[in-house]
Write a protein that holds these residues in place. Structure first.
Motif, PDB file in Angstrom:
ATOM      1  N   SER A 118      94.198  -4.021 -22.545  1.00 20.83           N
ATOM      2  CA  SER A 118      92.868  -3.961 -21.913  1.00 20.83           C
ATOM      3  C   SER A 118      92.020  -2.822 -22.477  1.00 20.83           C
ATOM      4  CB  SER A 118      93.003  -3.826 -20.401  1.00 20.83           C
ATOM      5  OG  SER A 118      93.529  -2.566 -20.071  1.00 20.83           O
ATOM      6  N   ILE A 119      92.630  -1.907 -23.256  1.00 15.67           N
ATOM      7  CA  ILE A 119      91.832  -0.804 -23.833  1.00 15.67           C
ATOM      8  C   ILE A 119      90.753  -1.340 -24.783  1.00 15.67           C
ATOM      9  CG2 ILE A 119      93.521   1.109 -23.640  1.00 15.67           C
ATOM     10  CD1 ILE A 119      94.089   0.530 -26.705  1.00 15.67           C
ATOM     11  N   GLY A 120      91.002  -2.524 -25.336  1.00 17.25           N
ATOM     12  CA  GLY A 120      90.028  -3.087 -26.282  1.00 17.25           C
ATOM     13  C   GLY A 120      88.845  -3.765 -25.594  1.00 17.25           C
ATOM     14  N   LEU A 121      88.926  -3.926 -24.271  1.00 15.79           N
ATOM     15  CA  LEU A 121      87.868  -4.685 -23.574  1.00 15.79           C
ATOM     16  C   LEU A 121      86.526  -3.956 -23.546  1.00 15.79           C
ATOM     17  CD1 LEU A 121      89.897  -6.091 -20.529  1.00 15.79           C
ATOM     18  CD2 LEU A 121      89.172  -7.313 -22.584  1.00 15.79           C
ATOM     19  N   SER A 122      86.577  -2.631 -23.678  1.00 13.86           N
ATOM     20  CA  SER A 122      85.319  -1.869 -23.625  1.00 13.86           C
ATOM     21  C   SER A 122      84.821  -1.479 -25.023  1.00 13.86           C
ATOM     22  CB  SER A 122      85.532  -0.614 -22.778  1.00 13.86           C
ATOM     23  OG  SER A 122      86.653   0.087 -23.280  1.00 13.86           O
ATOM     24  N   HIS A 123      85.432  -2.072 -26.052  1.00 15.76           N
ATOM     25  CA  HIS A 123      85.052  -1.711 -27.431  1.00 15.76           C
ATOM     26  C   HIS A 123      83.660  -2.248 -27.772  1.00 15.76           C
ATOM     27  CE1 HIS A 123      85.410  -1.209 -31.783  1.00 15.76           C
ATOM     28  NE2 HIS A 123      86.409  -0.383 -31.515  1.00 15.76           N
ATOM     29  N   PRO A 124      82.874  -1.485 -28.540  1.00 19.14           N
ATOM     30  CA  PRO A 124      81.526  -1.982 -28.885  1.00 19.14           C
ATOM     31  C   PRO A 124      81.526  -3.225 -29.786  1.00 19.14           C
ATOM     32  CG  PRO A 124      81.975   0.160 -29.918  1.00 19.14           C
ATOM     33  CD  PRO A 124      83.090  -0.104 -28.978  1.00 19.14           C
ATOM     34  N   LEU A 125      82.600  -3.451 -30.557  1.00 19.06           N
ATOM     35  CA  LEU A 125      82.626  -4.629 -31.432  1.00 19.06           C
ATOM     36  C   LEU A 125      83.084  -5.862 -30.652  1.00 19.06           C
ATOM     37  CD1 LEU A 125      84.311  -3.200 -34.662  1.00 19.06           C
ATOM     38  CD2 LEU A 125      81.897  -3.656 -34.285  1.00 19.06           C
ATOM     39  N   ILE A 126      82.328  -6.927 -30.793  1.00 19.95           N
ATOM     40  CA  ILE A 126      82.603  -8.149 -30.039  1.00 19.95           C
ATOM     41  C   ILE A 126      83.966  -8.756 -30.420  1.00 19.95           C
ATOM     42  CG2 ILE A 126      81.322  -9.674 -31.604  1.00 19.95           C
ATOM     43  CD1 ILE A 126      80.388 -11.192 -29.138  1.00 19.95           C
ATOM     44  N   SER A 127      84.294  -8.704 -31.734  1.00 18.53           N
ATOM     45  CA  SER A 127      85.566  -9.308 -32.173  1.00 18.53           C
ATOM     46  C   SER A 127      86.762  -8.553 -31.599  1.00 18.53           C
ATOM     47  CB  SER A 127      85.641  -9.320 -33.704  1.00 18.53           C
ATOM     48  OG  SER A 127      85.535  -8.018 -34.192  1.00 18.53           O
ATOM     49  N   VAL A 128      86.625  -7.257 -31.413  1.00 21.98           N
ATOM     50  CA  VAL A 128      87.729  -6.472 -30.831  1.00 21.98           C
ATOM     51  C   VAL A 128      87.904  -6.854 -29.356  1.00 21.98           C
ATOM     52  CG1 VAL A 128      88.552  -4.143 -30.299  1.00 21.98           C
ATOM     53  CG2 VAL A 128      87.394  -4.578 -32.457  1.00 21.98           C
ATOM     54  N   ARG A 129      86.782  -7.076 -28.671  1.00 24.64           N
ATOM     55  CA  ARG A 129      86.872  -7.487 -27.262  1.00 24.64           C
ATOM     56  C   ARG A 129      87.546  -8.863 -27.177  1.00 24.64           C
ATOM     57  NH1 ARG A 129      81.491  -5.455 -27.072  1.00 24.64           N
ATOM     58  NH2 ARG A 129      80.555  -7.507 -26.825  1.00 24.64           N
ATOM     59  N   ILE A 130      87.142  -9.769 -28.078  1.00 23.41           N
ATOM     60  CA  ILE A 130      87.744 -11.113 -28.091  1.00 23.41           C
ATOM     61  C   ILE A 130      89.243 -11.002 -28.358  1.00 23.41           C
ATOM     62  CG2 ILE A 130      87.875 -13.268 -29.446  1.00 23.41           C
ATOM     63  CD1 ILE A 130      84.833 -13.078 -29.770  1.00 23.41           C
ATOM     64  N   PHE A 131      89.606 -10.136 -29.314  1.00 22.01           N
ATOM     65  CA  PHE A 131      91.014  -9.955 -29.675  1.00 22.01           C
ATOM     66  C   PHE A 131      91.806  -9.421 -28.471  1.00 22.01           C
ATOM     67  CE2 PHE A 131      94.273  -7.401 -32.159  1.00 22.01           C
ATOM     68  CZ  PHE A 131      95.023  -8.510 -32.485  1.00 22.01           C
ATOM     69  N   ALA A 132      91.220  -8.464 -27.767  1.00 25.31           N
ATOM     70  CA  ALA A 132      91.898  -7.884 -26.598  1.00 25.31           C
ATOM     71  C   ALA A 132      92.117  -8.954 -25.517  1.00 25.31           C
ATOM     72  CB  ALA A 132      91.084  -6.721 -26.044  1.00 25.31           C
ATOM     73  N   ILE A 133      91.083  -9.790 -25.302  1.00 26.99           N
ATOM     74  CA  ILE A 133      91.193 -10.863 -24.297  1.00 26.99           C
ATOM     75  C   ILE A 133      92.306 -11.829 -24.694  1.00 26.99           C
ATOM     76  CG2 ILE A 133      90.005 -12.868 -23.293  1.00 26.99           C
ATOM     77  CD1 ILE A 133      87.358 -11.238 -23.660  1.00 26.99           C
ATOM     78  N   ARG A 134      92.321 -12.178 -25.995  1.00 26.64           N
ATOM     79  CA  ARG A 134      93.339 -13.108 -26.500  1.00 26.64           C
ATOM     80  C   ARG A 134      94.749 -12.541 -26.294  1.00 26.64           C
ATOM     81  NH1 ARG A 134      94.762 -17.147 -29.521  1.00 26.64           N
ATOM     82  NH2 ARG A 134      96.522 -16.837 -30.920  1.00 26.64           N
ATOM     83  N   LEU A 135      94.923 -11.254 -26.630  1.00 26.58           N
ATOM     84  CA  LEU A 135      96.252 -10.645 -26.515  1.00 26.58           C
ATOM     85  C   LEU A 135      96.709 -10.560 -25.059  1.00 26.58           C
ATOM     86  CD1 LEU A 135      96.054  -7.773 -29.154  1.00 26.58           C
ATOM     87  CD2 LEU A 135      97.211  -9.952 -29.361  1.00 26.58           C
ATOM     88  N   ILE A 136      95.774 -10.299 -24.157  1.00 22.44           N
ATOM     89  CA  ILE A 136      96.119 -10.239 -22.731  1.00 22.44           C
ATOM     90  C   ILE A 136      96.704 -11.589 -22.301  1.00 22.44           C
ATOM     91  CG2 ILE A 136      95.115 -10.143 -20.396  1.00 22.44           C
ATOM     92  CD1 ILE A 136      93.248  -7.898 -21.513  1.00 22.44           C
ATOM     93  N   GLY A 137      96.082 -12.674 -22.785  1.00 22.84           N
ATOM     94  CA  GLY A 137      96.583 -14.013 -22.461  1.00 22.84           C
ATOM     95  C   GLY A 137      97.909 -14.310 -23.138  1.00 22.84           C
ATOM     96  N   VAL A 138      97.977 -14.044 -24.446  1.00 20.88           N
ATOM     97  CA  VAL A 138      99.169 -14.385 -25.227  1.00 20.88           C
ATOM     98  C   VAL A 138     100.394 -13.593 -24.759  1.00 20.88           C
ATOM     99  CG1 VAL A 138     100.163 -14.200 -27.552  1.00 20.88           C
ATOM    100  CG2 VAL A 138      97.898 -15.147 -27.258  1.00 20.88           C
ATOM    101  N   PHE A 139     100.190 -12.310 -24.460  1.00 23.94           N
ATOM    102  CA  PHE A 139     101.317 -11.480 -24.036  1.00 23.94           C
ATOM    103  C   PHE A 139     101.488 -11.465 -22.505  1.00 23.94           C
ATOM    104  CE2 PHE A 139     100.746 -10.176 -28.353  1.00 23.94           C
ATOM    105  CZ  PHE A 139     102.015  -9.843 -28.792  1.00 23.94           C
ATOM    106  N   ASN A 140     100.783 -12.371 -21.850  1.00 24.62           N
ATOM    107  CA  ASN A 140     100.949 -12.592 -20.416  1.00 24.62           C
ATOM    108  C   ASN A 140     100.760 -11.324 -19.579  1.00 24.62           C
ATOM    109  OD1 ASN A 140     101.363 -14.413 -18.406  1.00 24.62           O
ATOM    110  ND2 ASN A 140     103.601 -14.202 -18.392  1.00 24.62           N
ATOM    111  N   GLN A 141      99.715 -10.558 -19.877  1.00 21.83           N
ATOM    112  CA  GLN A 141      99.455  -9.341 -19.084  1.00 21.83           C
ATOM    113  C   GLN A 141      98.559  -9.724 -17.903  1.00 21.83           C
ATOM    114  OE1 GLN A 141      98.065  -6.193 -21.712  1.00 21.83           O
ATOM    115  NE2 GLN A 141     100.157  -5.792 -22.393  1.00 21.83           N
ATOM    116  N   PHE A 142      99.167 -10.434 -16.932  1.00 18.98           N
ATOM    117  CA  PHE A 142      98.376 -10.984 -15.820  1.00 18.98           C
ATOM    118  C   PHE A 142      97.737  -9.899 -14.959  1.00 18.98           C
ATOM    119  CE2 PHE A 142     102.813 -10.732 -14.687  1.00 18.98           C
ATOM    120  CZ  PHE A 142     102.779 -10.031 -13.487  1.00 18.98           C
ATOM    121  N   GLU A 143      98.289  -8.660 -15.057  1.00 18.31           N
ATOM    122  CA  GLU A 143      97.710  -7.568 -14.260  1.00 18.31           C
ATOM    123  C   GLU A 143      96.267  -7.263 -14.684  1.00 18.31           C
ATOM    124  OE1 GLU A 143     100.186  -7.364 -16.352  1.00 18.31           O
ATOM    125  OE2 GLU A 143     100.251  -5.508 -17.499  1.00 18.31           O
ATOM    126  N   HIS A 144      95.860  -7.756 -15.876  1.00 15.25           N
ATOM    127  CA  HIS A 144      94.496  -7.505 -16.349  1.00 15.25           C
ATOM    128  C   HIS A 144      93.569  -8.701 -16.117  1.00 15.25           C
ATOM    129  CE1 HIS A 144      96.015  -3.877 -17.973  1.00 15.25           C
ATOM    130  NE2 HIS A 144      96.664  -4.428 -18.976  1.00 15.25           N
TER     131      HIS A 144
END
Lengths: 339, 123
Positions: A218-244
């Motif tokens: 979730s540290i990537g969710l506040s990044h100014p680059l849109i692709s980094v935010r997308i990547f962070a969202i994707r990883l949260i889903g893929v690695f099953n971090q449901f707490e986020h």
């Protein structure tokens, strides 16, 4: 008419001279080209022979060190360094050989190969390229550092925003592959958007190379680059971090289609309970691309009631979305969904 | 008698390293860098063990295993492959492979498996 004959004769002679000249010119051109090809082939063959000889010597050294269970003999190492690692080309050839060994062997061999590599002072050769090499050499040098776990964080941090993407992407992979913890710490220094392939490869590095504890994506969710935010969202889903889940929920209202699509995919993977309600509420105002994703999620995981609710919204959609709904609805058995 | 081993592998570095390691362990080792060469060596002589890759030029590893298990059922086979796909591993075992090692591999572990495969054959 007769007076013109000498003039024509003069012209013809000129043309014949010209043709002769051109013939000689093209003959020289063809011969020089053929000679050039022959010389290049010869040089290439000589280089291949030199490479094979060096590889044979390298193989012997590596075999002795890996398989004869002896400790590293400083004299042998120094002799090899003096005789066979005189030029950068030789150093590169041997380094490639070590990398090939690393790609095929694991276990204690890996540690021994690194020990040998550093004893031959090839780590200094790699660091030298990172400092002053050409961009394509730097990209390869970063790859060497990743594979050999050579720590050069400060040098490689400077290359994270290099103008050539080949260098940048190798720097990203280096930080993930060599991290002991917090593998995505480098993203805070990024100025360039991540490409799709970089995201795929970074995910691969996280899965198969990084061995530390799972980081907080979730540290990537506040990044100014849109692709980094997308990547962070994707990883949260893929690695099953449901707490986020609640942290990525606001991205369903994001301005960009790509962000909303990735959020839908991630929340669907996380089986977020309220997702379908949100999706059905947002559906009429969504772009056709996002509507397609909502369609997939509801048809795949929605209840019969949710599919029926979606059906009422379909007439206002793009024709392609309507066709997709009709085509997929037939595949979904209402009886199955109710069950 | 020294056990005779055939290694069929198209990566020269892996081939030479395995040859070096197994000779040091006291085995008689022959090598082939493609399936066709491997197959002709199998036809010419008898081996206690064959270590083979699956993706080989000319003749695949699976075809070699099939041939060995039909013509020389007493020869043990160890597959050395980069593939970790379940169906490929299952195919190799169904054809009669005795062991399967995935690359990258630990050379010491491979030696132990070689000894175990040969030990099984001796009993």
């Amino acid at each position: 008419m007769i007076e013109l004959i000498p003039e024509i004769k003069n012209h013809t002679e000129g043309i014949i001279h010209l043709i002769h000249g051109l013939s000689v010119f093209f003959l020289i051109l063809v011969v020089s080209l053929i000679l050039r090809i022959i010389i290049l082939r010869h040089l290439k063959r000589r280089r291949a022979v030199r490479r094979m000889k060096l590889q044979d010597k390298g193989l012997k050294l590596i075999h002795i060190f890996l398989f004869e269970e002896t400790s590293l003999d400083a004299e042998i190492v120094q002799e090899f360094q003096r005789k066979h690692l005189r030029t950068d080309w030789r150093k590169k050839t041997f380094t490639d050989q070590v990398i090939e060994f690393l790609e095929n062997f694991r276990g204690e061999s890996t540690g021994k190969l690194k020990e040998l590599f550093c004893a031959l002072k090839l780590d200094q050769y790699v660091f030298g390229i990172l400092k002053e090499g050409k961009w394509y050499e730097q990209a390869v040098a970063i790859h060497y550092c990743s594979e050999l776990s050579l720590k050069a964080d400060d040098l490689i941090k400077k290359l994270l925003n290099h103008k050539y993407y080949r260098v940048r992407e190798q720097a990203y992979y280096y930080f993930v592959k060599t991290a002991e913890s917090n593998p995505l710490a480098f993203i805070e220094h990024l100025d360039h958007e991540l490409t799709m392939w970089e995201m795929i490869n970074l995910e691969d590095c996280l899965r198969y190379y990084y061995t530390g504890s799972e980081p907080d994506f979730s540290i990537g969710l506040s990044h100014p680059l849109i692709s980094v935010r997308i990547f962070a969202i994707r990883l949260i889903g893929v690695f099953n971090q449901f707490e986020h889940s609640l942290k990525i929920l606001p991205f369903l209202q994001a301005e960009k289609d790509r962000v909303r699509t990735e959020t839908i995919k991630a929340l669907s993977r996380l089986q977020y309970a309220e997702l379908h309600t949100h999706l059905l509420r947002n559906f009429p105002g969504e772009s056709p691309r996002v509507q397609d994703h909502i369609l997939n999620v509801i048809l795949d995981k929605g209840s019969y009631t949710e599919i029926k609710a979606l059906e009422t919204l379909i007439p206002g959609c793009h024709a392609q979305t309507q066709r997709r709904f009709e085509r997929n609805r037939r595949l979904v058995s209402p009886a199955h969904k109710i069950a | 008698m020294t056990p005779k081993i055939l290694i069929i592998e198209d990566n020269t570095m892996v081939l030479k390293s395995l040859e070096f390691k197994l000779i040091r362990e006291g085995f008689e080792v022959l090598t082939a860098s493609d399936g066709r060469q491997g197959m002709s060596l199998i036809r010419e002589g008898s081996f206690e063990l064959v270590i083979t890759d699956l993706m080989l030029p000319f003749i695949t590893g699976l075809e070699i295993i099939e041939y060995i298990k039909t013509e020389h059922p007493d020869t043990a086979v160890i597959v050395l492959s980069t593939s970790n796909q379940e169906h490929i591993i299952a195919d190799a075992f169904n054809l009669g492979a005795d062991d399967f090692i995935t690359k990258p591999f630990n050379p010491n572990e491979l030696t132990l498996r070689v000894k175990r495969s040969l030990g099984i054959r001796k009993t």
